[in-house]
Design a protein around this motif. Structure first.
Motif, PDB file in Angstrom:
ATOM      1  N   SER A 118       0.807  -1.220   0.000  1.00 53.57           N
ATOM      2  CA  SER A 118       0.000   0.000   0.000  1.00 53.57           C
ATOM      3  C   SER A 118       0.839   1.267   0.000  1.00 53.57           C
ATOM      4  CB  SER A 118      -0.899   0.030   1.244  1.00 53.57           C
ATOM      5  OG  SER A 118      -1.734  -1.101   1.299  1.00 53.57           O
ATOM      6  N   TYR A 119       0.270   2.311  -0.556  1.00 56.24           N
ATOM      7  CA  TYR A 119       0.827   3.642  -0.402  1.00 56.24           C
ATOM      8  C   TYR A 119      -0.312   4.646  -0.301  1.00 56.24           C
ATOM      9  CZ  TYR A 119      -0.053   4.704  -5.391  1.00 56.24           C
ATOM     10  OH  TYR A 119      -0.639   4.933  -6.618  1.00 56.24           O
ATOM     11  N   VAL A 120      -0.003   5.820   0.232  1.00 57.57           N
ATOM     12  CA  VAL A 120      -0.988   6.885   0.387  1.00 57.57           C
ATOM     13  C   VAL A 120      -0.655   7.983  -0.613  1.00 57.57           C
ATOM     14  CG1 VAL A 120      -1.904   8.632   1.953  1.00 57.57           C
ATOM     15  CG2 VAL A 120      -1.384   6.345   2.804  1.00 57.57           C
ATOM     16  N   TRP A 122      -0.618  -6.398   5.761  1.00 57.81           N
ATOM     17  CA  TRP A 122      -0.583  -5.043   5.182  1.00 57.81           C
ATOM     18  C   TRP A 122       0.820  -4.469   5.287  1.00 57.81           C
ATOM     19  CZ3 TRP A 122       0.622  -0.232   7.287  1.00 57.81           C
ATOM     20  CH2 TRP A 122       0.267   0.891   6.530  1.00 57.81           C
ATOM     21  N   LEU A 123       1.270  -3.813   4.228  1.00 55.36           N
ATOM     22  CA  LEU A 123       2.611  -3.230   4.196  1.00 55.36           C
ATOM     23  C   LEU A 123       2.566  -1.799   3.664  1.00 55.36           C
ATOM     24  CD1 LEU A 123       4.379  -6.313   2.602  1.00 55.36           C
ATOM     25  CD2 LEU A 123       5.047  -5.359   4.822  1.00 55.36           C
ATOM     26  N   ALA A 124       3.175  -0.883   4.398  1.00 57.35           N
ATOM     27  CA  ALA A 124       3.374   0.470   3.876  1.00 57.35           C
ATOM     28  C   ALA A 124       4.546   0.419   2.901  1.00 57.35           C
ATOM     29  CB  ALA A 124       3.677   1.433   5.016  1.00 57.35           C
ATOM     30  N   ALA A 125       4.453   1.191   1.824  1.00 59.61           N
ATOM     31  CA  ALA A 125       5.485   1.130   0.784  1.00 59.61           C
ATOM     32  C   ALA A 125       6.027   2.516   0.473  1.00 59.61           C
ATOM     33  CB  ALA A 125       4.905   0.502  -0.487  1.00 59.61           C
ATOM     34  N   ASP A 126       7.250   2.531  -0.031  1.00 60.06           N
ATOM     35  CA  ASP A 126       7.881   3.755  -0.527  1.00 60.06           C
ATOM     36  C   ASP A 126       7.874   3.715  -2.050  1.00 60.06           C
ATOM     37  OD1 ASP A 126       8.622   4.879   2.037  1.00 60.06           O
ATOM     38  OD2 ASP A 126      10.056   3.231   2.180  1.00 60.06           O
ATOM     39  N   LEU A 127       7.654   4.870  -2.669  1.00 58.44           N
ATOM     40  CA  LEU A 127       7.458   4.942  -4.112  1.00 58.44           C
ATOM     41  C   LEU A 127       8.740   5.285  -4.862  1.00 58.44           C
ATOM     42  CD1 LEU A 127       4.003   6.751  -4.299  1.00 58.44           C
ATOM     43  CD2 LEU A 127       4.503   4.295  -4.155  1.00 58.44           C
ATOM     44  N   TYR A 128       8.960   4.559  -5.971  1.00 56.00           N
ATOM     45  CA  TYR A 128      10.127   4.770  -6.831  1.00 56.00           C
ATOM     46  C   TYR A 128       9.688   4.828  -8.292  1.00 56.00           C
ATOM     47  CZ  TYR A 128      13.056   3.613  -2.815  1.00 56.00           C
ATOM     48  OH  TYR A 128      13.671   3.629  -1.587  1.00 56.00           O
TER      49      TYR A 128
END
Length: 456
Positions: free
Chosen positions: A43-45, A107-113
């Motif tokens: 997931s990302y926000v 659930w996993l928080a993700a960083d965007l690339y």
């Protein structure tokens, strides 16, 4: 929200650097096997606070952990176009939360690339950079949040409990217990996750509730804030209800705030605490508060990011007799009528933010403004110990908060401090999308306009 207990202090000692190091050694495929996880939500926000995800089978998590799950950035609220390359959400293994109501999903928080580089406008990245800036000065920011929400009917038109009609419903035991099954399920989930949930209450509006858990490192708090909103909505749906964090869903009722409790720590000690300081707060703490005072109007664009937000912070008295929201840029001691409250030594409560605030941008904004205050030794001015709701008109020189989202956006656009600290790519992208949102609102014709100007 109380920062002082030994349990909460001990829980908050893990640094962001240690968390990053742990991420390198956590094998999500092995974790899935050991814990019985069948699927992962990566997931990302986005910039508007929307939670986006892909559901990934555990059998495929190995490559995803390294390369990330692919998204089309333009399809969510990010300042991108259909011509941009794939967006990859790389999960942070240390953020893993098994859904308490469906443990086969993690659930996993993700960083965007994108193209192998961090996406500078990504909210989680914006926050991590602020925390890195604090760490470079030897500080760790710890925060707790108070997330107020309403339990409403599925159609969103009214509160769900028709018996919840008291004029002053705050802490109403009967109204709280009529929603016991929902509250219990949410609190049980937090206890199971080890968040240290410690109280639940009926808030100042009919149909409104709040649940508290322990404070911690600001990134961990933001991740949990994101998941909490998803969890509350999901569990409410299971009970045939709907949960909303909208700032002001009912014009005659108190709005939903998201108060943040803030402290900076250095070498395991609270750097905001000083027995000799006024109200037990150090000079550093007052400089941090000074940064928030100095940048408050621009900060509003992040902490109060919707058109509806300004119906909360500029509201007339509600049925209960007070809005509990600030409208002036002031600070005080243990007094809930100001933007910043110092309830006890070593911390302060920032009462401006509302339920629409993006969890990552809320924390990032606080850090950016506070670090500016420290860097420039900003003086917060005189503490005011008056009731701002009844005596605020007597105060000369105190800044008023923006009257609407457009005013807040213009303040952010002019803010050299927040643009420099949060990054121009983020600020430009955020303002671009928010301007489009404002323009869409401005094109909307309300019934009030027809009722009051049709015959002019």
């Amino acid at each position: 929200m109380d920062h002082r207990t030994p349990l909460r202090e001990a829980e908050g000692r893990a640094s962001a650097a240690a968390k990053t190091e742990n991420a390198k050694v956590i094998d999500l495929a092995k974790v899935a096997k050991d814990r019985g996880i069948k699927y992962f939500l990566i997931s990302y926000v986005d910039l508007f606070g929307g939670l986006r995800a892909k559901l990934v089978p555990a059998a495929a998590i190995g490559p995803m952990q390294k390369e990330g799950a692919g998204f089309a950035g333009f399809a969510t609220w990010l300042d991108m176009s259909p011509a941009d390359p794939d967006l990859f959400a790389v999960p942070d293994p240390t953020s893993l939360i098994q859904l308490p109501w469906k443990e086969e999903i993690g659930w996993l928080a993700a960083d965007l690339y994108m193209d192998g580089k961090e996406v500078e406008q990504a909210p989680r990245t914006v926050l991590k950079r602020q925390l890195a800036a604090a760490a470079a000065l030897g500080y760790e920011m710890k925060t707790g949040v108070e997330c107020e929400y309403f339990l409403i009917t599925p159609d969103g038109k009214s509160i769900s409990d028709t018996s919840d009609t008291a004029e002053k419903p705050c802490y109403d035991q009967s109204a709280l217990m009529r929603r016991y099954e929902v509250i219990k399920d949410i609190c049980d989930a937090m206890l199971k996750l080890g968040w240290g949930a410690y109280q639940n209450d009926h808030e100042d509006a009919n149909g409104q509730f709040e649940m508290n858990w322990n404070y911690d490192n600001a990134l961990l708090t933001a991740d949990r804030h994101v998941f909490f909103k998803y969890m509350v909505k999901s569990i409410a749906e299971q009970h045939g209800l709907r949960a909303t964090f909208m700032p002001k869903p009912f014009i005659n009722l108190t709005g939903s705030g998201c108060h943040a409790h803030v402290s900076l720590w250095q070498k395991g000690k609270n750097a905001f605490s000083d027995p000799k300081g006024e109200l037990g707060v150090s000079e550093l703490g007052y400089h941090f508060i000074g940064g928030l005072i100095h940048n408050a109007d621009a900060l509003c664009a992040l902490t109060n990011p919707t058109v509806n937000s300004y119906k909360r912070i500029n509201a007339p008295r509600t049925i209960s007799g007070a809005t509990w929201a600030p409208n002036t840029v002031t600070y005080t001691g243990n007094n809930r009528t100001h933007m910043i409250r110092i309830p006890d030594a070593g911390r302060f409560e920032f009462r401006l933010a509302d339920g629409a605030a993006n969890p990552y941008l809320l924390q990032a904004g606080l850090a950016a403004a506070g670090l500016d205050g420290i860097a420039n030794k900003r003086d917060p001015g005189k503490r005011l110990d008056i009731n701002m709701y009844t005596e605020g008109h007597k105060v000369k020189g105190a800044k008023r908060l923006p009257l609407n989202l457009l005013d807040a956006m213009r303040a952010l656009e002019k803010s050299k401090v927040l643009t420099e600290r949060l990054g121009k790519p983020f600020v430009d992208g955020f303002l671009k999308l928010k301007t489009e949102e404002w323009n869409a609102f401005s094109r909307h014709l309300t019934q009030w306009e027809r009722d009051n100007t049709l015959d002019i």
